[in-house]
Enzyme design. Structure first.
Site, PDB file in Angstrom:
ATOM      1  CB  THR A   1       0.647  99.721  73.095  1.00 42.79           C
ATOM      2  OG1 THR A   1      -0.668  99.300  72.438  1.00 42.79           O
ATOM      3  CG2 THR A   1       1.467  99.369  71.923  1.00 42.79           C
TER       4      THR A   1
ATOM      5  CB  ILE B   1       1.957 101.208  66.798  1.00 46.45           C
ATOM      6  CG1 ILE B   1       1.823  99.987  67.493  1.00 46.45           C
ATOM      7  CG2 ILE B   1       2.326 101.164  65.333  1.00 46.45           C
ATOM      8  CD1 ILE B   1       0.695  99.127  67.326  1.00 46.45           C
TER       9      ILE B   1
ATOM     10  CB  ALA C   1     -13.781  99.710  72.473  1.00 46.88           C
TER      11      ALA C   1
ATOM     12  CE  LYS D   1      -8.065  97.963  65.290  1.00 50.81           C
ATOM     13  NZ  LYS D   1      -7.589  99.448  65.198  1.00 50.81           N
TER      14      LYS D   1
ATOM     15  CE1 TYR E   1      -8.622  94.139  69.438  1.00 54.08           C
ATOM     16  CE2 TYR E   1      -9.489  93.751  67.584  1.00 54.08           C
ATOM     17  CZ  TYR E   1      -8.876  94.224  68.222  1.00 54.08           C
ATOM     18  OH  TYR E   1      -8.057  95.299  67.366  1.00 54.08           O
TER      19      TYR E   1
ATOM     20  CB  VAL F   1      -6.685 106.732  66.684  1.00 52.26           C
ATOM     21  CG1 VAL F   1      -8.111 106.713  67.749  1.00 52.26           C
ATOM     22  CG2 VAL F   1      -5.934 107.658  67.026  1.00 52.26           C
TER      23      VAL F   1
HETATM   24  N1  LIG Z   1      -1.160  97.054  70.443  1.00 52.74           N
HETATM   25  C1  LIG Z   1      -1.454  96.093  69.759  1.00 52.74           C
HETATM   26  O1  LIG Z   1      -1.314  95.122  70.188  1.00 52.74           O
HETATM   27  C2  LIG Z   1      -2.200  96.209  68.492  1.00 52.74           C
HETATM   28  C3  LIG Z   1      -2.228  95.694  67.380  1.00 52.74           C
HETATM   29  C4  LIG Z   1      -3.086  95.568  66.025  1.00 52.74           C
HETATM   30  C5  LIG Z   1      -3.392  97.013  65.936  1.00 52.74           C
HETATM   31  N2  LIG Z   1      -3.300  97.915  66.775  1.00 52.74           N
HETATM   32  C6  LIG Z   1      -3.928  99.153  66.657  1.00 52.74           C
HETATM   33  O2  LIG Z   1      -2.858 100.100  66.586  1.00 52.74           O
HETATM   34  C7  LIG Z   1      -3.435 101.448  66.683  1.00 52.74           C
HETATM   35  C8  LIG Z   1      -2.380 102.372  67.784  1.00 52.74           C
HETATM   36  O3  LIG Z   1      -2.559 101.582  68.970  1.00 52.74           O
HETATM   37  P1  LIG Z   1      -1.406 101.352  69.908  1.00 52.74           P
HETATM   38  O4  LIG Z   1      -1.325 100.035  70.264  1.00 52.74           O
HETATM   39  O5  LIG Z   1      -0.051 102.121  69.519  1.00 52.74           O
HETATM   40  O6  LIG Z   1      -1.711 102.202  71.398  1.00 52.74           O
HETATM   41  P2  LIG Z   1      -1.663 103.142  72.131  1.00 52.74           P
HETATM   42  O7  LIG Z   1      -2.491 103.283  73.304  1.00 52.74           O
HETATM   43  O8  LIG Z   1      -0.331 103.780  72.209  1.00 52.74           O
HETATM   44  O9  LIG Z   1      -2.334 104.297  70.838  1.00 52.74           O
HETATM   45  C9  LIG Z   1      -3.806 104.623  70.778  1.00 52.74           C
HETATM   46  C10 LIG Z   1      -3.946 106.098  70.423  1.00 52.74           C
HETATM   47  O10 LIG Z   1      -5.190 106.282  70.186  1.00 52.74           O
HETATM   48  C11 LIG Z   1      -5.350 107.418  70.625  1.00 52.74           C
HETATM   49  N3  LIG Z   1      -6.931 107.754  71.071  1.00 52.74           N
HETATM   50  C12 LIG Z   1      -7.903 107.118  71.909  1.00 52.74           C
HETATM   51  N4  LIG Z   1      -9.099 107.645  71.806  1.00 52.74           N
HETATM   52  C13 LIG Z   1      -8.832 108.625  70.988  1.00 52.74           C
HETATM   53  C14 LIG Z   1      -9.755 109.561  70.354  1.00 52.74           C
HETATM   54  N5  LIG Z   1     -11.215 109.734  70.960  1.00 52.74           N
HETATM   55  N6  LIG Z   1      -9.322 110.720  69.679  1.00 52.74           N
HETATM   56  C15 LIG Z   1      -8.096 110.613  69.343  1.00 52.74           C
HETATM   57  N7  LIG Z   1      -7.276 109.919  69.690  1.00 52.74           N
HETATM   58  C16 LIG Z   1      -7.451 108.822  70.393  1.00 52.74           C
HETATM   59  C17 LIG Z   1      -4.668 107.619  72.071  1.00 52.74           C
HETATM   60  O11 LIG Z   1      -4.728 109.009  72.444  1.00 52.74           O
HETATM   61  C18 LIG Z   1      -3.482 106.980  71.562  1.00 52.74           C
HETATM   62  O12 LIG Z   1      -2.645 107.835  71.027  1.00 52.74           O
HETATM   63  C19 LIG Z   1      -4.789 101.275  67.181  1.00 52.74           C
HETATM   64  O13 LIG Z   1      -5.652 101.232  66.161  1.00 52.74           O
HETATM   65  C20 LIG Z   1      -4.772  99.802  67.530  1.00 52.74           C
HETATM   66  O14 LIG Z   1      -6.080  99.237  67.450  1.00 52.74           O
HETATM   67  C21 LIG Z   1      -2.419  97.834  68.249  1.00 52.74           C
END
Ligand SMILES: NC(=O)c1ccc[n+]([C@@H]2O[C@H](COP(=O)([O-])OP(=O)(O)OC[C@H]3O[C@@H](n4cnc5c(N)ncnc54)[C@H](O)[C@@H]3O)[C@@H](O)[C@H]2O)c1
Length: 254
Positions: free
Chosen positions: A192, A19, A94, A161, A154, A91
């Protein structure tokens, strides 16, 4: 160009499905200079390929599990950009064991790890970046409906969250004097790497798409356009809010 002349950080990009990448790409296409966060050296090459040949992109390394890296990030950003106009926190993490089975079995160690990386990090980021944020800057983070509803698997991430969304409200109050806005984007499930960390993601996506009022599917591109709105002056009267990007799923009773 909604973000012409603006500079900011989008943390963190893992790959083209992140994202954060959709937001970084959209912000850059709207004229912004984007500091793109990457968690560590090992992931840097993949992220650099995404910005190959593109202008107004700079990579920054930041691992939220190391508190010293927040200070060094601020130093690097001050040196490269001086002041910035936006900050995107995308980011979540868990440990795997905490994302299966029963929430009740979450260990203190896993709880603390998840909370530090997924929720505390937003406040910490704002703390080190506060002197670098321009008046009227915009801060956004990414949350999920699991903050207020209990969803199987979750688990601790839902608790993180909830803390993250509360953090947004406190930051909105504390930074509001300077016109700085702090908001949450809450997408429905998206495919993702982090999304796939929740077992049953494919079923979750299908259920949301089947039941949501809008039959047009949402995805990371729709999250990115809402992000551009929140980063731009179009949303200058909006702070402390949660915007759902889920084709309206959240409002449906049954
Ligand atoms: N994918 C979904 O369904 C969804 C839905 C709602 C919210 N989100 C939220 O969107 C955000 C981005 O997630 P995404 O879905 O794009 O997945 P993604 O895996 O592409 O991104 C997650 C990011 O977190 C980073 N990360 C993890 N541990 C870290 C650490 N210790 N230090 C720094 N960075 C760290 C990873 O390197 C990665 O760039 C997250 O907060 C996720 O909870 C995702």
């Amino acid at each position: 160009m909604l973000l012409e002349g603006k500079k900011g950080l989008v943390l963190n990009v893992l790959n083209k499905n992140s994202i954060a990448w959709a937001i970084a790409d959209a912000a850059n296409l709207q004229g912004a200079t984007v500091g793109m966060g990457v968690q560590n050296e090992r992931l840097l090459d993949g992220a650099l390929k995404l910005i190959e040949g593109r202008e107004r992109f700079d990579p920054f390394l930041i691992d939220f599990s190391d508190q010293t890296q927040f200070d060094s990030l601020a130093e690097q950003v001050a040196e490269k950009y001086g002041k910035i106009d936006f900050l995107v926190h995308s980011v979540g993490f868990a440990p795997k064991e905490a994302m299966t089975g029963r929430f009740i079995d979450t260990t203190l160690e896993d709880y603390q790890t998840a909370m530090a990386i997924s929720a505390f990090s937003l406040g910490r980021l704002c703390q080190v970046m506060e002197p670098l944020l321009n008046e009227d800057a915009s801060v956004i983070t990414l949350s999920y409906l699991g903050s207020t509803r209990a969803l199987r698997n979750y688990n601790v991430m839902g608790v993180c969250k909830a803390a993250l969304e509360s953090t947004v409200r406190y930051l909105a109050v504390e930074l509001g004097d300077r016109g700085i806005r702090v908001n949450t984007l809450s997408p429905g499930p998206v495919n993702t790497v982090a999304g796939r960390g929740v077992s049953g993601l494919t079923d979750m996506i299908k259920i949301v798409h089947d039941r949501a009022p809008l039959k047009r599917p949402y995805g990371k591109e729709e999250v990115a356009t809402s992000a551009v709105y929140l980063l731009s002056d179009l949303s200058k009267g909006v702070t402390g809010q949660i915007i759902f990007i889920d084709s309206g799923y959240t409002v449906v009773g049954m």
